[in-house]
Scaffold this motif. Structure first.
Motif, PDB file in Angstrom:
ATOM      1  N   LEU A   1      77.462  92.844  -5.560  1.00  0.00           N
ATOM      2  CA  LEU A   1      77.812  91.705  -6.407  1.00  0.00           C
ATOM      3  C   LEU A   1      79.286  91.803  -6.779  1.00  0.00           C
ATOM      4  O   LEU A   1      79.826  92.902  -6.905  1.00  0.00           O
ATOM      5  CB  LEU A   1      76.986  91.720  -7.694  1.00  0.00           C
ATOM      6  CG  LEU A   1      75.503  91.444  -7.559  1.00  0.00           C
ATOM      7  CD1 LEU A   1      74.765  91.896  -8.805  1.00  0.00           C
ATOM      8  CD2 LEU A   1      75.280  89.976  -7.308  1.00  0.00           C
TER       9      LEU A   1
ATOM     10  N   MET B   1      82.054  89.556  -9.486  1.00  0.00           N
ATOM     11  CA  MET B   1      82.250  88.452 -10.427  1.00  0.00           C
ATOM     12  C   MET B   1      83.148  88.931 -11.559  1.00  0.00           C
ATOM     13  O   MET B   1      83.455  90.118 -11.652  1.00  0.00           O
ATOM     14  CB  MET B   1      80.911  87.982 -10.983  1.00  0.00           C
ATOM     15  CG  MET B   1      80.233  88.987 -11.900  1.00  0.00           C
ATOM     16  SD  MET B   1      78.507  88.663 -12.229  1.00  0.00           S
ATOM     17  CE  MET B   1      77.747  89.275 -10.749  1.00  0.00           C
TER      18      MET B   1
ATOM     19  N   PHE C   1      72.722  81.346 -11.945  1.00  0.00           N
ATOM     20  CA  PHE C   1      73.201  82.121 -10.806  1.00  0.00           C
ATOM     21  C   PHE C   1      73.461  81.255  -9.578  1.00  0.00           C
ATOM     22  O   PHE C   1      74.515  81.381  -8.948  1.00  0.00           O
ATOM     23  CB  PHE C   1      72.215  83.241 -10.441  1.00  0.00           C
ATOM     24  CG  PHE C   1      72.748  84.104  -9.328  1.00  0.00           C
ATOM     25  CD1 PHE C   1      73.527  85.200  -9.630  1.00  0.00           C
ATOM     26  CD2 PHE C   1      72.503  83.793  -8.003  1.00  0.00           C
ATOM     27  CE1 PHE C   1      74.051  85.989  -8.612  1.00  0.00           C
ATOM     28  CE2 PHE C   1      73.026  84.567  -6.982  1.00  0.00           C
ATOM     29  CZ  PHE C   1      73.801  85.674  -7.296  1.00  0.00           C
TER      30      PHE C   1
ATOM     31  N   TRP D   1      76.995  81.039  -7.779  1.00  0.00           N
ATOM     32  CA  TRP D   1      77.115  81.519  -6.394  1.00  0.00           C
ATOM     33  C   TRP D   1      77.636  80.411  -5.489  1.00  0.00           C
ATOM     34  O   TRP D   1      78.542  80.619  -4.692  1.00  0.00           O
ATOM     35  CB  TRP D   1      75.766  82.039  -5.919  1.00  0.00           C
ATOM     36  CG  TRP D   1      75.766  82.499  -4.507  1.00  0.00           C
ATOM     37  CD1 TRP D   1      76.372  83.609  -3.997  1.00  0.00           C
ATOM     38  CD2 TRP D   1      75.123  81.860  -3.410  1.00  0.00           C
ATOM     39  NE1 TRP D   1      76.147  83.693  -2.655  1.00  0.00           N
ATOM     40  CE2 TRP D   1      75.379  82.636  -2.268  1.00  0.00           C
ATOM     41  CE3 TRP D   1      74.345  80.706  -3.288  1.00  0.00           C
ATOM     42  CZ2 TRP D   1      74.889  82.293  -1.019  1.00  0.00           C
ATOM     43  CZ3 TRP D   1      73.865  80.366  -2.046  1.00  0.00           C
ATOM     44  CH2 TRP D   1      74.134  81.157  -0.926  1.00  0.00           C
TER      45      TRP D   1
ATOM     46  N   VAL E   1      80.462  83.794  -8.255  1.00  0.00           N
ATOM     47  CA  VAL E   1      79.721  85.031  -8.048  1.00  0.00           C
ATOM     48  C   VAL E   1      79.539  85.232  -6.554  1.00  0.00           C
ATOM     49  O   VAL E   1      79.183  84.293  -5.837  1.00  0.00           O
ATOM     50  CB  VAL E   1      78.328  84.967  -8.730  1.00  0.00           C
ATOM     51  CG1 VAL E   1      77.488  86.174  -8.371  1.00  0.00           C
ATOM     52  CG2 VAL E   1      78.471  84.829 -10.225  1.00  0.00           C
ATOM     53  N   ARG E   2      79.796  86.448  -6.099  1.00  0.00           N
ATOM     54  CA  ARG E   2      79.548  86.786  -4.700  1.00  0.00           C
ATOM     55  C   ARG E   2      78.380  87.744  -4.641  1.00  0.00           C
ATOM     56  O   ARG E   2      78.296  88.695  -5.417  1.00  0.00           O
ATOM     57  CB  ARG E   2      80.765  87.454  -4.081  1.00  0.00           C
ATOM     58  CG  ARG E   2      81.874  86.478  -3.787  1.00  0.00           C
ATOM     59  CD  ARG E   2      82.982  87.116  -3.010  1.00  0.00           C
ATOM     60  NE  ARG E   2      82.450  87.740  -1.786  1.00  0.00           N
ATOM     61  CZ  ARG E   2      83.171  88.441  -0.958  1.00  0.00           C
ATOM     62  NH1 ARG E   2      84.444  88.638  -1.175  1.00  0.00           N
ATOM     63  NH2 ARG E   2      82.628  88.980   0.109  1.00  0.00           N
ATOM     64  N   LEU E   3      77.460  87.473  -3.727  1.00  0.00           N
ATOM     65  CA  LEU E   3      76.316  88.346  -3.480  1.00  0.00           C
ATOM     66  C   LEU E   3      76.285  88.617  -1.987  1.00  0.00           C
ATOM     67  O   LEU E   3      76.261  87.683  -1.188  1.00  0.00           O
ATOM     68  CB  LEU E   3      75.014  87.674  -3.930  1.00  0.00           C
ATOM     69  CG  LEU E   3      73.710  88.343  -3.493  1.00  0.00           C
ATOM     70  CD1 LEU E   3      73.578  89.736  -4.098  1.00  0.00           C
ATOM     71  CD2 LEU E   3      72.515  87.479  -3.862  1.00  0.00           C
TER      72      LEU E   3
ATOM     73  N   ARG F   1      66.205  85.896  -3.451  1.00  0.00           N
ATOM     74  CA  ARG F   1      66.263  84.498  -3.910  1.00  0.00           C
ATOM     75  C   ARG F   1      65.206  84.196  -4.964  1.00  0.00           C
ATOM     76  O   ARG F   1      65.396  83.301  -5.779  1.00  0.00           O
ATOM     77  CB  ARG F   1      66.180  83.520  -2.736  1.00  0.00           C
ATOM     78  CG  ARG F   1      64.835  83.439  -2.097  1.00  0.00           C
ATOM     79  CD  ARG F   1      64.880  82.553  -0.866  1.00  0.00           C
ATOM     80  NE  ARG F   1      63.668  82.738  -0.128  1.00  0.00           N
ATOM     81  CZ  ARG F   1      62.667  81.876  -0.094  1.00  0.00           C
ATOM     82  NH1 ARG F   1      62.803  80.746  -0.724  1.00  0.00           N
ATOM     83  NH2 ARG F   1      61.581  82.132   0.563  1.00  0.00           N
TER      84      ARG F   1
ATOM     85  N   LEU G   1      66.724  84.479  -8.311  1.00  0.00           N
ATOM     86  CA  LEU G   1      67.754  83.507  -8.634  1.00  0.00           C
ATOM     87  C   LEU G   1      67.129  82.270  -9.190  1.00  0.00           C
ATOM     88  O   LEU G   1      67.672  81.397  -9.685  1.00  0.00           O
ATOM     89  CB  LEU G   1      68.586  83.193  -7.377  1.00  0.00           C
ATOM     90  CG  LEU G   1      69.008  84.410  -6.564  1.00  0.00           C
ATOM     91  CD1 LEU G   1      69.754  83.960  -5.335  1.00  0.00           C
ATOM     92  CD2 LEU G   1      69.863  85.336  -7.385  1.00  0.00           C
TER      93      LEU G   1
END
Length: 115
Positions: A73, A75, A90, A94, A99-101, A112, A115
């Motif tokens: 993650l 952020m 989220f 995203w 936010v990067r996942l 998922r 989320l």
């Protein structure tokens, strides 16, 4: 701007939230994976594991992640705190790039449900 202590507290609260979950969320949270969370505005990375329905933070170190965790993650500290507090959704964060996942395809499919 959130402090390192506030970010750590948010990760601890996220762990508590996951431990209290049930159903599909509880099953997904039971993954056993290495985890890193890079707080971009503080240039600090929290590392640990997601296992047994909890996030166990092992360390905080300056800079980007030193090694590649299975779930990654990235952020700002404010976004982390807002996500855990429920003020930021989220999926929207995203989709907008806040936010990067990153994770393997199989893990992304399972995550998922969180989320």
């Amino acid at each position: 701007m959130a402090t390192i202590e506030e970010c750590r507290a948010a990760l601890d609260q996220l762990s508590v939230n996951l431990a209290r979950a049930d159903g599909a969320v509880r099953t997904t949270a039971a993954l056993d994976r290495s985890l890193s969370c890079h707080i971009t505005d503080l240039d600090t990375t929290f590392t640990g594991r997601m296992s047994d329905g909890r996030i166990q933070v092992a360390a905080a170190s300056p800079g980007p992640p030193a090694s590649r965790a299975q779930i990654r993650l990235s952020m700002t500290g404010e976004d982390l705190v807002a996500l855990v507090d429920g003020r930021l959704h989220f999926a929207k964060a995203w989709a907008s790039g806040r936010v990067r996942l990153e994770a393997g395809l199989r893990d992304l499919v399972r995550l998922r449900t969180l989320l």
